[in-house]
Design an enzyme around this catalytic site. Sequence first.
Site, PDB file in Angstrom:
ATOM      1  N   LEU A 127       7.808   7.395   5.976  1.00  0.00           N
ATOM      2  CA  LEU A 127       7.544   6.198   6.858  1.00  0.00           C
ATOM      3  C   LEU A 127       6.796   5.302   5.974  1.00  0.00           C
ATOM      4  O   LEU A 127       5.737   5.614   5.219  1.00  0.00           O
ATOM      5  CB  LEU A 127       6.701   6.655   7.870  1.00  0.00           C
ATOM      6  CG  LEU A 127       6.435   5.564   8.925  1.00  0.00           C
ATOM      7  CD1 LEU A 127       6.107   6.439  10.114  1.00  0.00           C
ATOM      8  CD2 LEU A 127       5.337   5.015   8.554  1.00  0.00           C
ATOM      9  N   HIS A 231      -4.478  10.153   1.537  1.00  0.00           N
ATOM     10  CA  HIS A 231      -4.911   8.853   1.170  1.00  0.00           C
ATOM     11  C   HIS A 231      -5.282   7.771   2.041  1.00  0.00           C
ATOM     12  O   HIS A 231      -4.987   8.091   3.458  1.00  0.00           O
ATOM     13  CB  HIS A 231      -3.358   8.142   0.678  1.00  0.00           C
ATOM     14  CG  HIS A 231      -3.573   6.951  -0.221  1.00  0.00           C
ATOM     15  ND1 HIS A 231      -3.753   5.936   0.406  1.00  0.00           N
ATOM     16  CD2 HIS A 231      -3.579   6.946  -1.454  1.00  0.00           C
ATOM     17  CE1 HIS A 231      -3.638   4.818  -0.560  1.00  0.00           C
ATOM     18  NE2 HIS A 231      -3.702   5.483  -1.790  1.00  0.00           N
TER      19      HIS A 231
END
Length: 338
Positions: A127, A231
Amino acid sequence: MTFRLRAARISDLEHLYEMAKLTGGGFTNLPPDRKALGGKLERACEALTNTEDALADEQFVLVLENMETGAVRGTCQLMTMVGQQWPFYSYRLNTQTQYSQQLDRTVRAEMLSLVTDLEGSSEVGGLFLHPNERAGGHGLLLARSRYLFIAMHRARFADRILAELRGIIDERGGSPFWDGVAGRFFGMSFQEADYFNAINGNQFIADLMPKHPVYKSMLSEDARSVIGVPHPTGRAAMRMLENEGFRYEGYVDIFDGGPSMVARTDDVTSVKNAAKGKLTNASLSEGERAIIATGRLDTFRACYGARVVDADGGTQIDAVTADTLEVSTGDTVWSVAR
């Protein structure tokens, strides 16, 4: 502006390549390499032409399209059964407990073990949303439309599903986890290993990675601190996965230590709550905000819209959504509340 998700085509290659250059590394499913991306699109097109409803090793690629300009501004992928072409490796964080009767002391040690536990699962991944479109709920549309696709093609997907989140990447484009664990054995940087994996697969991991558990306490603080941590750009994605019923069960990526989230496919919220119905009204003036989809395989399309689910299972949608999805009264649509 109106956006819709659709199945990717070979002609989308340049759009995907331009987006891949913006990922910043650590994004194995979207490498900035035309040949690799072309291979993904070819494989996806093969899957779209396969009309047999059975579980097989397939990959689907979807893209987010600006209906006014035709520009592709996002993408996502679905893998139906990982670990078939080459092993699907993960580290699993677990605890070993030992007791000394003489010292009357219990010692618990956390270890990373190289496993293929997730082999055979389906996966949602790849994605990516163009930086200029990260507002207006486009990321949510990309993410949750995948689950409608799964519901609409349920026999093509496994009973367990996973999602890998990118781990911590430093300002140099390196990975503290890679430097502290696998990088010690491979003689290559994180970026080199990540790129090689994206292009050639991870058989080199099986060839060179030590098979013995790694004790967490023996790693540097930099490496320990990022195990299972997404992240910063993936924190919202992790929350969305949790809202869908995915859970972190100690599996982490062998390259950057990012968390792998796992769920039972039929328990995923947007799969479980997907409503299928015949379109009874294509000019609804007011209704519940929802993600609405139609089509099958290469004709799959999804977008935001207003809906009302009738008591008998029929579905009403607004005119703009009907135009975007190219549907009319009597067609079948699937939907899930936003």
